[in-house]
Design a protein around this motif. Structure first.
Motif, PDB file in Angstrom:
ATOM      1  N   PHE A  36       0.838  -1.202   0.000  1.00 34.21           N
ATOM      2  CA  PHE A  36       0.000   0.000   0.000  1.00 34.21           C
ATOM      3  C   PHE A  36       0.870   1.247   0.000  1.00 34.21           C
ATOM      4  CE2 PHE A  36      -1.750  -3.394   2.579  1.00 34.21           C
ATOM      5  CZ  PHE A  36      -2.893  -3.696   1.870  1.00 34.21           C
ATOM      6  N   ALA A  37       0.357   2.320  -0.599  1.00 33.18           N
ATOM      7  CA  ALA A  37       1.098   3.580  -0.637  1.00 33.18           C
ATOM      8  C   ALA A  37       0.133   4.760  -0.635  1.00 33.18           C
ATOM      9  CB  ALA A  37       1.972   3.643  -1.886  1.00 33.18           C
ATOM     10  N   CYS A  38       0.623   5.875  -0.087  1.00 35.49           N
ATOM     11  CA  CYS A  38      -0.175   7.098  -0.040  1.00 35.49           C
ATOM     12  C   CYS A  38       0.772   8.272   0.207  1.00 35.49           C
ATOM     13  CB  CYS A  38      -1.203   7.000   1.087  1.00 35.49           C
ATOM     14  SG  CYS A  38      -2.382   8.358   1.163  1.00 35.49           S
ATOM     15  N   GLN A  39       0.441   9.431  -0.316  1.00 38.85           N
ATOM     16  CA  GLN A  39       1.261  10.613  -0.063  1.00 38.85           C
ATOM     17  C   GLN A  39       0.946  11.242   1.288  1.00 38.85           C
ATOM     18  OE1 GLN A  39       0.732  13.022  -3.629  1.00 38.85           O
ATOM     19  NE2 GLN A  39       2.666  12.235  -4.411  1.00 38.85           N
ATOM     20  N   PHE A  41       0.581  10.695   5.119  1.00 39.82           N
ATOM     21  CA  PHE A  41       0.913   9.732   6.171  1.00 39.82           C
ATOM     22  C   PHE A  41      -0.270   9.469   7.094  1.00 39.82           C
ATOM     23  CE2 PHE A  41       2.381   8.558  10.394  1.00 39.82           C
ATOM     24  CZ  PHE A  41       3.140   7.443  10.100  1.00 39.82           C
ATOM     25  N   ASP A  42      -1.017  10.507   7.448  1.00 42.21           N
ATOM     26  CA  ASP A  42      -2.141  10.332   8.373  1.00 42.21           C
ATOM     27  C   ASP A  42      -3.200   9.391   7.795  1.00 42.21           C
ATOM     28  OD1 ASP A  42      -0.996  11.972  10.310  1.00 42.21           O
ATOM     29  OD2 ASP A  42      -1.952  13.778   9.505  1.00 42.21           O
ATOM     30  N   LEU A  43      -3.498   9.538   6.514  1.00 40.08           N
ATOM     31  CA  LEU A  43      -4.474   8.647   5.879  1.00 40.08           C
ATOM     32  C   LEU A  43      -3.940   7.222   5.792  1.00 40.08           C
ATOM     33  CD1 LEU A  43      -5.830  10.954   3.027  1.00 40.08           C
ATOM     34  CD2 LEU A  43      -6.954  10.359   5.197  1.00 40.08           C
ATOM     35  N   LEU A  44      -2.659   7.102   5.482  1.00 39.35           N
ATOM     36  CA  LEU A  44      -2.037   5.778   5.421  1.00 39.35           C
ATOM     37  C   LEU A  44      -2.124   5.087   6.778  1.00 39.35           C
ATOM     38  CD1 LEU A  44      -0.161   4.070   3.346  1.00 39.35           C
ATOM     39  CD2 LEU A  44       1.629   4.740   4.942  1.00 39.35           C
ATOM     40  N   GLU A  45      -1.847   5.843   7.824  1.00 39.21           N
ATOM     41  CA  GLU A  45      -1.885   5.290   9.176  1.00 39.21           C
ATOM     42  C   GLU A  45      -3.299   4.839   9.555  1.00 39.21           C
ATOM     43  OE1 GLU A  45       0.374   6.461  13.183  1.00 39.21           O
ATOM     44  OE2 GLU A  45      -0.983   8.023  12.464  1.00 39.21           O
ATOM     45  N   LYS A  46      -4.299   5.617   9.175  1.00 34.93           N
ATOM     46  CA  LYS A  46      -5.688   5.238   9.465  1.00 34.93           C
ATOM     47  C   LYS A  46      -6.059   3.949   8.738  1.00 34.93           C
ATOM     48  CE  LYS A  46      -7.245   9.889  10.494  1.00 34.93           C
ATOM     49  NZ  LYS A  46      -8.055  11.031  10.087  1.00 34.93           N
ATOM     50  N   ASP A  67      11.166   9.053  -8.123  1.00 37.07           N
ATOM     51  CA  ASP A  67      12.101   9.616  -9.099  1.00 37.07           C
ATOM     52  C   ASP A  67      11.870  11.099  -9.344  1.00 37.07           C
ATOM     53  OD1 ASP A  67      13.330   7.160  -9.393  1.00 37.07           O
ATOM     54  OD2 ASP A  67      12.148   6.610 -11.163  1.00 37.07           O
ATOM     55  N   ASP A  68      10.614  11.530  -9.240  1.00 35.14           N
ATOM     56  CA  ASP A  68      10.303  12.942  -9.490  1.00 35.14           C
ATOM     57  C   ASP A  68      10.491  13.817  -8.251  1.00 35.14           C
ATOM     58  OD1 ASP A  68       8.147  12.296  -7.884  1.00 35.14           O
ATOM     59  OD2 ASP A  68       6.621  12.725  -9.397  1.00 35.14           O
ATOM     60  N   GLY A  69      10.997  13.219  -7.162  1.00 36.63           N
ATOM     61  CA  GLY A  69      11.250  13.970  -5.938  1.00 36.63           C
ATOM     62  C   GLY A  69      10.092  13.974  -4.954  1.00 36.63           C
ATOM     63  N   ALA A  70       8.937  13.485  -5.369  1.00 41.12           N
ATOM     64  CA  ALA A  70       7.781  13.424  -4.470  1.00 41.12           C
ATOM     65  C   ALA A  70       8.022  12.363  -3.397  1.00 41.12           C
ATOM     66  CB  ALA A  70       6.516  13.095  -5.256  1.00 41.12           C
ATOM     67  N   THR A  71       7.402  12.562  -2.262  1.00 45.21           N
ATOM     68  CA  THR A  71       7.524  11.618  -1.156  1.00 45.21           C
ATOM     69  C   THR A  71       6.228  10.837  -1.008  1.00 45.21           C
ATOM     70  OG1 THR A  71       9.046  13.070   0.017  1.00 45.21           O
ATOM     71  CG2 THR A  71       7.912  11.413   1.332  1.00 45.21           C
ATOM     72  N   ILE A  72       6.357   9.537  -0.821  1.00 44.37           N
ATOM     73  CA  ILE A  72       5.198   8.707  -0.508  1.00 44.37           C
ATOM     74  C   ILE A  72       5.516   7.893   0.737  1.00 44.37           C
ATOM     75  CG2 ILE A  72       4.353   8.523  -2.879  1.00 44.37           C
ATOM     76  CD1 ILE A  72       5.450   5.598  -2.824  1.00 44.37           C
TER      77      ILE A  72
END
Length: 115
Positions: A36-39, A41-46, A67-72
């Motif tokens: 699973f992945a999400c940008q 963190f709070d939603l991922l944790e829920k 690769d584009d510098g975004a964090t997930i």
């Protein structure tokens, strides 16, 4: 994230058939890792908490840079079962509504070859 169960059934069937064709032991229990992945963190944790409440073991979240510098943020939920398509698909069907609720992406599942 595809919510189409037919797509997940087809992918699951392909993975299981490939493992068995390569000689993986059909009689053993396998650790199935759902990814699973999400940008957010709070939603991922829920989502992780809800998956845990639904009976899945969950790993700690990890932060990754794309690769584009975004964090997930990502984590796995694990189960143990034989390489049974119906069991794995049933687990996916149980997970998808939770993921949809929080906008978390399901990135498929995997396991390891066992002799």
């Amino acid at each position: 994230m595809s919510l189409d169960m037919q797509e997940w059934r087809e992918e699951t069937t392909a993975i299981v058939n490939e493992l068995l064709a390569d000689g993986s032991n059909p009689d053993l229990e396998y650790e199935i890792e759902h990814h699973f992945a999400c940008q957010d963190f709070d939603l991922l944790e829920k989502a992780a908490v809800d998956l845990f409440k639904a009976g899945f073991e969950v790993t700690d979240a990890e932060e990754m840079e794309l690769d584009d510098g975004a964090t997930i943020f990502c984590f796995d939920a694990t189960t143990e079962c034989k390489l049974d398509i119906e069991t794995i698909v049933a687990d996916i069907a149980k997970m998808l509504p939770i993921l949809e609720k929080y906008g978390v992406d399901y990135d498929g599942w995997g396991t390891y070859f066992q002799e």
